[in-house]
Design an enzyme around this catalytic site. Structure first.
Site, short mmCIF file in Angstrom:
data_model
loop_
_atom_site.label_atom_id
_atom_site.label_comp_id
_atom_site.label_asym_id
_atom_site.label_seq_id
_atom_site.Cartn_x
_atom_site.Cartn_y
_atom_site.Cartn_z
N ASN A 146 4.97 5.05 -4.82
CA ASN A 146 5.41 4.99 -6.20
C ASN A 146 4.32 5.30 -7.23
O ASN A 146 4.59 5.92 -8.24
CB ASN A 146 6.06 3.65 -6.51
CG ASN A 146 7.03 3.74 -7.65
OD1 ASN A 146 7.78 4.71 -7.75
ND2 ASN A 146 7.02 2.78 -8.54
N ARG B 147 11.70 10.64 11.83
CA ARG B 147 12.23 11.36 10.67
C ARG B 147 11.16 11.67 9.63
O ARG B 147 11.43 12.31 8.63
CB ARG B 147 13.35 10.53 10.02
CG ARG B 147 14.51 10.33 10.99
CD ARG B 147 15.60 9.48 10.40
NE ARG B 147 15.18 8.79 9.19
CZ ARG B 147 15.97 7.98 8.50
NH1 ARG B 147 17.19 7.76 8.90
NH2 ARG B 147 15.53 7.38 7.42
N ARG C 45 13.11 2.45 -8.97
CA ARG C 45 11.67 2.25 -9.08
C ARG C 45 11.20 2.70 -10.44
O ARG C 45 11.78 3.57 -11.08
CB ARG C 45 10.95 3.08 -8.02
CG ARG C 45 11.63 3.09 -6.66
CD ARG C 45 11.58 1.74 -5.99
NE ARG C 45 10.21 1.28 -5.84
CZ ARG C 45 9.38 1.75 -4.93
NH1 ARG C 45 9.75 2.68 -4.08
NH2 ARG C 45 8.15 1.28 -4.85
N LYS D 178 3.00 5.60 6.08
CA LYS D 178 2.66 4.19 5.86
C LYS D 178 2.80 3.37 7.13
O LYS D 178 2.60 2.16 7.10
CB LYS D 178 3.52 3.62 4.74
CG LYS D 178 3.31 4.34 3.42
CD LYS D 178 4.45 4.11 2.46
CE LYS D 178 4.40 5.13 1.33
NZ LYS D 178 5.69 5.22 0.63
N PRO E 203 0.79 -1.21 0.00
CA PRO E 203 0.00 0.00 0.00
C PRO E 203 0.83 1.26 0.00
O PRO E 203 2.01 1.27 0.34
CB PRO E 203 -0.69 -0.09 1.34
CG PRO E 203 0.27 -0.83 2.21
CD PRO E 203 1.30 -1.44 1.33
N GLU E 204 0.16 2.35 -0.35
CA GLU E 204 0.72 3.69 -0.13
C GLU E 204 -0.18 4.37 0.90
O GLU E 204 -1.11 3.75 1.41
CB GLU E 204 0.82 4.43 -1.46
CG GLU E 204 1.73 3.67 -2.42
CD GLU E 204 1.98 4.31 -3.76
OE1 GLU E 204 1.77 5.53 -3.91
OE2 GLU E 204 2.41 3.59 -4.68
N GLN F 65 5.27 -2.60 4.69
CA GLN F 65 6.14 -2.65 3.52
C GLN F 65 5.32 -3.03 2.29
O GLN F 65 4.30 -2.43 2.04
CB GLN F 65 7.30 -3.61 3.76
CG GLN F 65 8.36 -2.98 4.65
CD GLN F 65 9.69 -3.67 4.53
OE1 GLN F 65 9.76 -4.88 4.61
NE2 GLN F 65 10.74 -2.91 4.33
#
Length: 270
Positions: free
Chosen positions: A169, A125, A260, A53, A2-3, A70
DNA sequence: CTTTAAACCTGCTGGC
DNA sequence: TGCCAGCAGGTTTAAA
């Protein structure tokens, strides 16, 4: 797999099933987490919320479950007591009186003290969540011009979770196409109108995906074509190499960007 | 500092 | 049918 939009929708479903409920049992496949099974039984699930995510499941005993899917992790919801056999490996099971939420295949799972989460090496981060409803175009435009990011090429920047968490992506290709920009452009070199368009699309493409089910799939990579509503989210360039650009008819190109794939219209995007 | 490549996690698909 | 290579929407690490 997933995004940001798919993760957030999963979080919504999970929250609806168990937030506010008391855990009857907790189970972990990871030996290092099994000591939490007893400590979680009887706890109330306070919230389930994504940041980018990553998914954070907070309990009322001061602890939070961190999980990242992931490419392959997937959550399922069942009635309590059930275990649908998926062939995948079960990693986490949290069961309430009525419902159970099950995490399969994910390997990046940890328990953190809630008050220490800010020190998590990944979370600490992350940039602002691109689907945060309080994020506006002015803030995104300002972030694009932040010295940390303004000199970077858009292709790399749009996948960097420190810039905006939750981008991924397919969103990268779709945002660049909507903003009519090539991936090698850099924020500091954009015209004011280009910068504004990019900031606008960075918010609207993910939001559209989230609002209309995105690419949630029923087993296929191309399930975006299955969506039914008129305003359904569709890939305009992603995964459409060789097909005509919906705006100008030029053949869509596929490129490697980093490691990618990236899709673009060489005529619309400048 | 940025960019690139390889490695890792796991699952699925396509080809032989 | 079965096995293997290759690929995937992600991230980390190391090298350039």
């Amino acid at each position: 797999m997933p995004e940001g939009p798919e993760i957030r929708r999963a979080a919504d479903r999970l929250a609806e099933a168990v937030v506010g409920e008391r855990l009857v049992s907790a189970w972990f496949a990871f030996p290092g987490l099994q000591r939490f099974e007893k400590r979680l039984a009887g706890c109330v699930v306070e919230s389930i919320a994504p940041h980018g995510k990553a998914l954070l499941t907070r309990f009322d005993n001061g602890w939070t479950l961190y999980s990242h899917n992931q490419l392959y992790g997937v959550w399922r919801i069942t009635d309590a007591g059930q275990r649908s056999d998926t062939g995948r490996s079960l990693r986490v099971a949290l069961e309430t009186e009525r419902k159970a939420i099950l995490l399969y295949s994910a390997s990046d799972v940890a328990m953190w003290r809630t008050d220490e989460l800010h020190a998590h090496p990944f979370l600490s981060r992350l940039g602002p969540d691109v689907l945060d409803s309080t994020l506006d175009e002015a803030a995104v435009a300002a972030r694009l011009l932040d010295p940390r990011f303004a000199g970077r090429s858009l292709g790399g920047l749009l996948l960097d979770q420190r810039f905006l968490a939750g981008m991924g992506n397919y969103l990268r290709s779709e945002v660049l196409f909507a903003a009519r920009l090539l991936p090698q452009r850099r924020p500091r070199d954009l015209q004011a109108s280009e910068l504004a368009a990019l900031a606008r699309e960075l918010l609207s493409v993910p939001r559209h995906s989230y609002a209309t089910r995105g690419i949630e799939h029923a087993g296929g990579m191309r399930a975006d074509y299955l969506t039914d509503t008129p305003d359904a989210f569709r890939f305009l360039v992603f995964d459409r190499e060789g097909e005509p650009c919906p705006a100008c008819g030029t053949r869509i190109q596929r490129q490697q960007n980093g490691s990618r794939r990236l899709y673009l219209c060489p005529s619309c995007q400048r």
